[in-house]
Write an enzyme that holds these catalytic residues in place. Sequence first.
Site, PDB file in Angstrom:
ATOM      1  N   SER A 239      16.609  25.686  16.610  1.00 57.51           N
ATOM      2  CA  SER A 239      15.593  26.419  17.358  1.00 57.51           C
ATOM      3  C   SER A 239      16.043  26.644  18.808  1.00 57.51           C
ATOM      4  O   SER A 239      17.044  27.306  19.050  1.00 57.51           O
ATOM      5  CB  SER A 239      14.265  25.672  17.289  1.00 57.51           C
ATOM      6  OG  SER A 239      13.180  26.512  17.656  1.00 57.51           O
ATOM      7  N   ASP A 469      11.154  30.412   6.202  1.00 60.25           N
ATOM      8  CA  ASP A 469      11.253  30.310   7.657  1.00 60.25           C
ATOM      9  C   ASP A 469      10.386  31.367   8.327  1.00 60.25           C
ATOM     10  O   ASP A 469      10.375  32.531   7.917  1.00 60.25           O
ATOM     11  CB  ASP A 469      12.713  30.512   8.072  1.00 60.25           C
ATOM     12  CG  ASP A 469      13.065  29.801   9.364  1.00 60.25           C
ATOM     13  OD1 ASP A 469      12.232  29.794  10.276  1.00 60.25           O
ATOM     14  OD2 ASP A 469      14.188  29.259   9.441  1.00 60.25           O
ATOM     15  N   HIS A 516      11.006  26.488   8.999  1.00 62.67           N
ATOM     16  CA  HIS A 516      11.746  26.537  10.261  1.00 62.67           C
ATOM     17  C   HIS A 516      12.534  25.254  10.509  1.00 62.67           C
ATOM     18  O   HIS A 516      13.654  25.293  10.999  1.00 62.67           O
ATOM     19  CB  HIS A 516      10.755  26.781  11.399  1.00 62.67           C
ATOM     20  CG  HIS A 516      11.369  26.789  12.758  1.00 62.67           C
ATOM     21  ND1 HIS A 516      12.417  27.626  13.093  1.00 62.67           N
ATOM     22  CD2 HIS A 516      11.092  26.071  13.880  1.00 62.67           C
ATOM     23  CE1 HIS A 516      12.749  27.427  14.365  1.00 62.67           C
ATOM     24  NE2 HIS A 516      11.981  26.477  14.861  1.00 62.67           N
TER      25      HIS A 516
END
Length: 541
Positions: A239, A469, A516
């Site tokens: 991320s 995701d 994610h």
Amino acid sequence: MTATTANGGDDDARMRTQQSPLASKRAKDGGTPAEENRKGKFGGYFTLGYKEGFNQWWANIPAAAAEHAVLSYIPYLRKPPTHTQTGSAPPSTSASTMSLDPSVEKQAPPVRTNSLMDPYGPRQWNSQMVELGGKNRALNEFSVERLDEAHEQNLVMLHGYGAGLGFFYKNFEGLSRVPGWTVYALDLLGMGRSSRPPFRVHSKDRQKSIAEAEDWFIDALEEWRVKKKIDRFTLLGHSLGGYMAVAYALKYPGHLNKLILASPVGIPEDPYAVNAAMPDPSDSTVTNEVFQDQEATTEHSNPNIPDSAKTKGDNNNFLNARSKAQKQDQGGSGDDRPPSAPRKPLPKWLTYLWDANISPFSLVRWAGPLGPRFVSGWTSRRFSHLPPDEAQALHNYAYSLFKQRGSGEYALAYILAPGAFARSPLIRRIHGVGRQMIATNGSSTSSVAIAQQRRENGIPVVLMYGENDWMDIAGGYAAEQKINEEKERLLKSASAEEKENDRGSAKCLIIKKAGHHVYLDGFEEFNEVMREEMMGVSKRR
């Protein structure tokens, strides 16, 4: 618990929320029933009861203790080492909170696991603070070193926004099985249990302020590398950590063997984010990070994705993401959105807070006794696929970090616009990874004559996404295309030797039944893929 099918309705989703780990634990302990927490408009969002939340706030678990509890779930490691140089005391209003205590008694001796208790041992596990230059600058480090063999490779892992190295607890053991590798996980400066100096951006220029915010993190990483005397390493970032990994590769070339980006933020370009001072995009997928239930994510495959597209790269198509990326690259809108990543309007109040650079963790700190309850709205969904005791440990860990003094978290508004679009999109820069000018001996070119410079030979770049995701994988395919196009352009005029020595490549991989947080949702497949990528680096040496 019976998982909701892909075609399940709202009733199934509500039942799944009611049976979150925190709610399950509460029911087992005879505490407040989950139904009592559903009174009021936001009752369904926050699964932790008022009384239970107050008790957690009152207990004020130190961050070091919460991190230790999470790392205790690492296989074969019964008592993980945990230094108490930071986070040993509950947070307070004092400005010195999370400052470094260099006392010897606060340090933690390494823990060794032998082949009798550890089938992949012997290994040495270490927890320490690495002091950097300047006032109150130090990085929290957790590492695993294989014993009785040569150490030739290093893997460095960077977490996402507001998180900590403890979130990689499902990966330490699996990744440290690879012979010849030492695995490091770092808390970014100003996050986790790293020190938290005041965050300041001095420039009023847009691009310079973005660079300052990025440098806050990547300069600390480079200083850590120099202090650890590590010449080259493989860098994994999740991320925001992925965004910073790219920024690091561009500013400090010549030190990476491979770059692995796990659901990185900031790749796609958004016209609002790059043109407005503080944009207000009409929609975003970032709200899925809060409201998406991970149990549905990890128990269900996305029926719109063919199996051939999962954990494979280059020639596969993920919800037409490749064609969407090509359409955007050719000037099209690329607005066709995959059904697995529904975009929801960004609340006006959230945009206002973002514009004012008020972090979500500020709200947790201001909430006082309601803080744990607010955090449960995220943790109960994010960790709903885990066993109740692990989910509870992660909830405690998350809350212990969120309530710390604000520091690195304030960089977010300079780097991302509301909706998690980058103000300086990586798609404009990522083709330069592994293609920067360096000195012939591999050092920086800042003080080296042009005649003594050469271009990097490229490095492999791997982009990983979960099949469920919420991060737009079209950006990943667009990045893959940009990187490969740059390689093709440079090699057209390259010599035969340069072509033979070129190591540049890019590919996108999909982790099945993951969202994610690919490293946690689909940790077994993630670890397997990572081991293959690590062994690939070893073979090329």
